[in-house]
Design a protein around this motif. Structure first.
Motif, short mmCIF file in Angstrom:
data_model
loop_
_atom_site.label_atom_id
_atom_site.label_comp_id
_atom_site.label_asym_id
_atom_site.label_seq_id
_atom_site.Cartn_x
_atom_site.Cartn_y
_atom_site.Cartn_z
N ARG A 1 0.84 -1.21 0.00
CA ARG A 1 0.00 0.00 0.00
C ARG A 1 0.87 1.26 0.00
N GLN A 2 1.96 1.22 0.78
CA GLN A 2 2.86 2.37 0.81
C GLN A 2 3.53 2.57 -0.55
N MET A 3 3.91 1.46 -1.19
CA MET A 3 4.52 1.56 -2.52
C MET A 3 3.57 2.17 -3.53
N ALA A 4 2.29 1.83 -3.42
CA ALA A 4 1.29 2.41 -4.32
C ALA A 4 1.29 3.93 -4.19
N HIS A 5 1.36 4.41 -2.95
CA HIS A 5 1.46 5.86 -2.71
C HIS A 5 2.75 6.41 -3.33
N ASP A 6 3.86 5.71 -3.08
CA ASP A 6 5.16 6.19 -3.54
C ASP A 6 5.24 6.23 -5.06
N PHE A 7 4.56 5.29 -5.72
CA PHE A 7 4.56 5.27 -7.19
C PHE A 7 3.58 6.29 -7.77
N GLY A 8 2.82 6.94 -6.90
CA GLY A 8 1.89 7.96 -7.37
C GLY A 8 0.49 7.46 -7.65
N TYR A 9 0.10 6.35 -6.99
CA TYR A 9 -1.23 5.80 -7.18
C TYR A 9 -1.93 5.62 -5.83
N PRO A 10 -2.16 6.70 -5.11
CA PRO A 10 -2.81 6.57 -3.79
C PRO A 10 -4.21 5.98 -3.87
N GLU A 11 -4.88 6.18 -5.02
CA GLU A 11 -6.24 5.65 -5.15
C GLU A 11 -6.26 4.13 -5.16
N LEU A 12 -5.14 3.51 -5.59
CA LEU A 12 -5.09 2.04 -5.59
C LEU A 12 -5.15 1.49 -4.18
N ALA A 13 -4.54 2.21 -3.23
CA ALA A 13 -4.53 1.74 -1.84
C ALA A 13 -5.93 1.73 -1.25
N LYS A 14 -6.85 2.48 -1.85
CA LYS A 14 -8.23 2.56 -1.35
C LYS A 14 -9.17 1.67 -2.14
N LYS A 15 -8.68 1.10 -3.23
CA LYS A 15 -9.55 0.31 -4.11
C LYS A 15 -9.99 -0.98 -3.43
N ASN A 16 -11.27 -1.30 -3.54
CA ASN A 16 -11.79 -2.51 -2.93
C ASN A 16 -11.18 -3.74 -3.59
N GLU A 17 -10.90 -4.73 -2.75
CA GLU A 17 -10.37 -5.98 -3.26
C GLU A 17 -11.53 -6.96 -3.43
N SER A 18 -11.41 -7.82 -4.43
CA SER A 18 -12.45 -8.79 -4.70
C SER A 18 -12.07 -10.15 -4.11
N TYR A 19 -12.99 -10.71 -3.34
CA TYR A 19 -12.78 -12.05 -2.79
C TYR A 19 -13.81 -13.03 -3.36
N GLU A 20 -14.51 -12.61 -4.41
CA GLU A 20 -15.56 -13.43 -5.00
C GLU A 20 -14.98 -14.26 -6.13
N ILE A 21 -15.73 -15.30 -6.51
CA ILE A 21 -15.40 -16.04 -7.71
C ILE A 21 -15.67 -15.12 -8.89
N CYS A 22 -14.74 -15.00 -9.81
CA CYS A 22 -14.84 -13.96 -10.83
C CYS A 22 -16.08 -14.08 -11.69
N PHE A 23 -16.57 -15.31 -11.93
CA PHE A 23 -17.76 -15.45 -12.77
C PHE A 23 -19.04 -15.54 -11.94
N VAL A 24 -18.93 -15.35 -10.61
CA VAL A 24 -20.11 -15.27 -9.74
C VAL A 24 -19.99 -13.98 -8.94
N PRO A 25 -20.11 -12.82 -9.61
CA PRO A 25 -19.81 -11.55 -8.96
C PRO A 25 -20.73 -11.18 -7.81
N ASP A 26 -21.95 -11.78 -7.75
CA ASP A 26 -22.82 -11.49 -6.62
C ASP A 26 -22.64 -12.50 -5.49
N ASN A 27 -21.66 -13.41 -5.65
CA ASN A 27 -21.31 -14.41 -4.64
C ASN A 27 -22.45 -15.39 -4.38
N ASP A 28 -23.38 -15.51 -5.32
CA ASP A 28 -24.52 -16.42 -5.18
C ASP A 28 -24.32 -17.59 -6.15
N TYR A 29 -23.59 -18.60 -5.69
CA TYR A 29 -23.28 -19.71 -6.59
C TYR A 29 -24.54 -20.51 -6.89
N ARG A 30 -25.51 -20.54 -5.97
CA ARG A 30 -26.74 -21.27 -6.20
C ARG A 30 -27.51 -20.66 -7.37
#
Length: 371
Positions: free
Chosen positions: A185-214
């Protein structure tokens, strides 16, 4: 050619892969960025299909390309939807229909993502491929390459990389494995991309974006809901407890969402697709002492000696349990020192020697439950 070599960097547009690409660029590698399109969110039909989910959308593509352009290295978009869908999604559906619990990220890494990267790396004259995973690659004195845990235990992703074979490991760079997330996160700031440090991370299955596998299964398999509705919940002795909505919509260890009142907590302890039966039991019934694992990929060594002691992880966030490995005709038998809860066929079993991954495979069945 650059003295460090040429590397094809998988860039999702998120903080980890972007910082990894800029690290390699700064270190003197000739970096080529590539963003893989695996799935059309709009076609998933989920409730979040048009929202930011971390990868495979136009905003992420643009973020990855912008970072590459700003730092003067090329960037490409690679469409692997056909490769991805034929194997990963079909396997995902087939496993649930077989009463098992799949891990599509492992399947994608093992069979699709790395192979697709290496194929394009060769076409572009790249020496290496790289990703933003939190893990390390080392070479043993026996000459074999193996995966080691990332030093940030909270982010370690070694579990999902057990399927990578030697030809892939020998050409893979994982720049983030020796860093903590706070440093990235600090490197992102140092490289000039502070917005990346705030970007939400995805923990979902990429083809089930609503996390509803059923919901995904219902949309993917025509008539599934009608076909499997009304099967029996039974107890561990086979007594009928009530009706369920269909065996593919339940997973081992599930407690919530069962829609049945038994006057005490109930857990899914087994699933029988042949009879559309879901077994409910107590938490104690989830414990097992031995399991069979197949589709083995050995990494650190080219095999094992019977009785070898390892730490076995049966899910991504599992702390692991001490066990002994014994060779079988189709893989290995894993015997735990103490009962382990929630062993789910279809999930990955990954074997560790300290922080080193010696191999892994797919859980086939639990051999014994202890009460």
């Amino acid at each position: 050619m650059n003295k460090k070599g040429k590397v094809l960097m998988a860039m999702s547009g998120g903080i980890d892969s972007t910082v990894a690409a800029l690290m390699l660029h700064k270190e003197g590698y000739e970096v080529v960025g590539i963003t893989m399109k695996t799935w059309d969110y709009a076609s998933s039909g989920g409730t979040k299909s048009n929202k930011e989910t971390g990868c495979c959308n136009i905003d992420s593509f643009n973020d990855a390309r912008a970072a590459a352009v700003e730092h003067g290295f090329p960037h490409y978009i690679l469409d692997i939807r056909d490769e991805f869908g034929d194997f990963v999604i079909d396997n995902f559906v087939e496993e649930y229909l077989a009463g098992r619990t799949p891990n599509p990220c492992v399947m994608c890494n093992t069979h699709i993502k790395w192979r697709a990267l290496l194929k394009r790396a060769d076409a572009l004259g790249c020496d290496f491929i790289a990703t933003g995973h939190y893990a390390q690659i080392h070479q043993h004195n026996n000459g074999r390459y193996f995966i080691r845990k990332g030093i940030d235990e909270t982010k370690d992703q070694s579990y999902v990389l057990w399927g990578l074979q030697q030809d892939l490991l020998s050409r893979t760079l994982l720049p983030l494995g020796t860093y903590h997330k706070t440093a990235i996160r600090q490197m992102a700031h140092d490289f000039g991309y502070p917005e990346l440090a705030k970007k939400n991370e995805s923990y979902e299955i990429c083809f089930v974006p609503d996390n509803d596998y059923r919901g995904f299964l219902k949309r993917r398999v025509e008539g599934l809901e009608e076909r499997v509705d009304g099967g029996n919940f039974v107890d561990t002795k086979g007594n009928i407890l009530g009706k369920h909505k269909g065996y593919p919509f339940y997973t081992i260890g599930q407690r919530k969402g069962l829609d049945i009142a038994l006057g005490k907590p109930a857990f899914v302890t087994a699933i029988d697709p042949d009879t559309n039966t879901v077994v409910l039991g107590e938490e104690e019934d989830l414990k097992g002492s031995e399991m069979k694992v197949a589709k083995i990929n050995w990494i650190k060594y080219d095999g094992i000696s019977d009785g070898m002691e390892v730490l076995t992880k049966i899910r991504y966030k599992d702390k692991g349990a001490l066990s002994n490995l014994f060779a079988t005709p189709n893989g290995v038998s894993v015997r735990f020192y103490e009962d382990v809860k929630g062993i789910a066929p279809g999930q990955s079993a990954v074997f560790y020697e300290g922080d080193d991954v010696i191999g892994g495979g797919i859980i086939q069945r639990v051999e014994q439950h202890l009460g």
